[in-house]
Design a protein around this motif. Structure first.
Motif, short mmCIF file in Angstrom:
data_model
loop_
_atom_site.label_atom_id
_atom_site.label_comp_id
_atom_site.label_asym_id
_atom_site.label_seq_id
_atom_site.Cartn_x
_atom_site.Cartn_y
_atom_site.Cartn_z
N UNK A 284 0.76 -1.12 0.18
CA UNK A 284 0.08 -0.02 -0.04
C UNK A 284 0.82 1.32 0.18
N UNK A 285 2.01 1.28 0.78
CA UNK A 285 2.82 2.35 0.85
C UNK A 285 4.34 1.93 1.02
N UNK A 286 5.29 2.82 0.38
CA UNK A 286 6.41 2.58 0.46
C UNK A 286 7.34 4.07 1.04
N UNK A 287 7.69 4.19 2.02
CA UNK A 287 8.49 5.79 2.29
C UNK A 287 9.31 6.03 1.28
N UNK A 288 9.22 7.43 1.16
CA UNK A 288 9.92 8.14 -0.18
C UNK A 288 11.36 8.13 0.34
N UNK A 289 12.27 7.75 -0.70
CA UNK A 289 13.82 7.86 -0.50
C UNK A 289 14.41 8.32 -1.86
N UNK A 290 15.01 9.46 -1.37
CA UNK A 290 15.73 10.21 -2.84
C UNK A 290 17.10 9.57 -3.04
N UNK A 291 17.93 9.13 -2.20
CA UNK A 291 19.20 8.75 -2.18
C UNK A 291 20.13 9.74 -1.58
N UNK A 292 19.61 10.85 -1.27
CA UNK A 292 20.55 11.84 -0.51
C UNK A 292 20.36 11.86 0.87
N UNK A 293 19.69 11.02 1.27
CA UNK A 293 19.26 11.21 2.77
C UNK A 293 20.37 10.55 3.63
N UNK A 294 21.19 9.53 3.18
CA UNK A 294 22.19 9.11 3.76
C UNK A 294 23.53 10.10 3.98
N UNK A 295 23.93 10.88 3.00
CA UNK A 295 24.73 11.71 3.15
C UNK A 295 24.57 12.49 3.83
N UNK A 296 23.28 13.07 4.01
CA UNK A 296 23.05 14.50 5.10
C UNK A 296 22.89 13.58 6.39
#
Length: 389
Positions: A4-16
């Motif tokens: 039903x849902x997948x949390x959004x991930x942009x691939x920038x999160x880990x670096x921040x």
């Protein structure tokens, strides 16, 4: 299984997040990334002041404190909403006066608000369901005429607008959610947007456990102390860093979700035209954010059967709120104004389909074909429902 849902991930999160950890300076709240988030909201949403919070629930609790809700006060709200929309005010002693919804948007019916106002009414709490705005011009006119506060529960409304204004920036206070089910996520989190600038100084104090710690860090006082009621409403810098990565991509995420929303609509409109389902309605002047795509089934039995049919074919669908006025706490802490003409019956028909960032177009086609196939078999009709491969 299509979730039903997948949390959004942009691939920038880990670096921040790693930057926060490696800086070895501050993991607690109100660091550099928190400030960046605040600036993003204030600039992009055109709001005088924004504060990150640990949840939309806590943003609503701050709102209740800021407008000085006391025992005996009444707050008008829809029953078709999440419990936090009203619980924040019940915690301060308010009685909730539930008002019926509009069946087209599932938002509070602006034409029924005035009849619910008494000399005890302190505020109107609005919920912009599915990111579609309430009829704000009418509601603000009523609030101004009766000297009432307007709190926007815009938990689902980030990036949505009403006549060009961002949701959450029209009433006195606006509340966002960044839970993992929302368009933009920090796992658990929220924000309070302040339009009434008289609230800014006190909001900072309430958010910082009732202290003037913010003034101390800015060098405005030589020590900080307890000056008001409050609680710990600050998210950590790790959460803020995660969220900021998504704010940087906010327009990309919004465009992607709207594309999915319109694909659903286009693939299901023939079924709606035949009268098997109803599709969402967006009033003129409202721009939504693709937060949710729902259909309305014939009745609760039809909905239950469709949920099971989709599950058998590895697609997870969901119904939504059980009206609060029918709950034990709703009966204890509130009452329904007028007749429940639509709240219950419409809530029992509504079914949400999977919608999340980067939902595959092929999956949308699979889902919509399943919905069509269900009604084809259910009605034993020979009508062509435009099932595509």
């Amino acid at each position: 299984m299509i979730p039903f849902n997948k949390p959004p991930v942009t691939q920038k999160e880990l670096n921040h997040v790693l930057e926060v950890i490696n800086s070895n300076q501050r993991l607690s709240g109100d660091g550099a990334y928190t400030k960046r988030c605040h600036e993003w909201f204030e600039t992009n949403l055109n709001t005088p002041k924004a504060f990150l919070t640990t949840s939309c629930t806590h943003a609503l609790e701050m709102a209740a404190i800021l407008i000085d809700i006391k025992p005996g006060d009444e707050v008008i709200a829809p029953s078709y909403t999440f419990v936090s929309s009203v619980n924040a005010f019940v915690l301060r002693g308010a009685k909730i006066i539930f008002v019926d919804i509009r069946p087209d948007t599932m938002n509070i019916d602006e034409n029924l608000i005035e009849a619910a106002i008494t000399d005890k009414t302190k505020a109107i709490v609005l919920v912009h369901y599915a990111g579609v705005a309430c009829e704000m011009d009418s509601i603000m006119e009523i609030a101004n005429r009766y000297n009432l506060y307007v709190i926007e529960d815009a938990a689902q409304g980030m990036m949505s607008t009403y006549k060009g204004k961002a949701l959450g920036t029209i009433g006195d206070l606006g509340c966002f959610s960044f839970h993992e089910t929302k368009n933009y996520s920090m796992g658990e989190g929220g924000a309070l947007l302040i339009q009434n600038e008289n609230f800014i100084k006190r909001a900072e104090i309430i958010r910082e456990k009732g202290t003037n710690r913010g003034e101390f860090f800015r060098g405005q006082v030589d020590k900080y102390t307890w000056v008001d009621i409050g609680s710990s409403y600050l998210p950590s810098e790790l959460n803020a860093a995660y969220l900021f990565a998504q704010l940087e991509e906010a327009h990309i995420i919004n465009k992607d979700r709207l594309k999915s929303w319109h694909l659903y609509y286009d693939h299901l409109k023939d079924l709606a035209n035949m009268g098997y389902i109803e599709l969402p309605h967006t009033p003129a002047g409202c721009e939504h954010n693709g937060h949710m795509f729902f259909i309305k089934c014939l009745n609760i039995e039809d909905r239950s059967n469709l949920i099971e049919y989709m599950k058998q074919h590895n697609v997870l669908t969901m119904f939504h709120y059980v009206p609060l006025h029918s709950a034990d706490a709703g009966l204890k802490y509130g009452e329904f104004s007028g007749k429940d003409r639509y709240t219950t019956v419409e809530s029992e028909r509504l079914l949400r389909l999977p919608l999340f960032y980067k939902l595959d177009e092929a999956d949308i086609l699979f889902i919509t074909n399943l919905v069509k196939d269900y009604y084809l078999k259910k009605t034993n009709t020979s009508e062509i429902l435009n099932i595509q491969s």
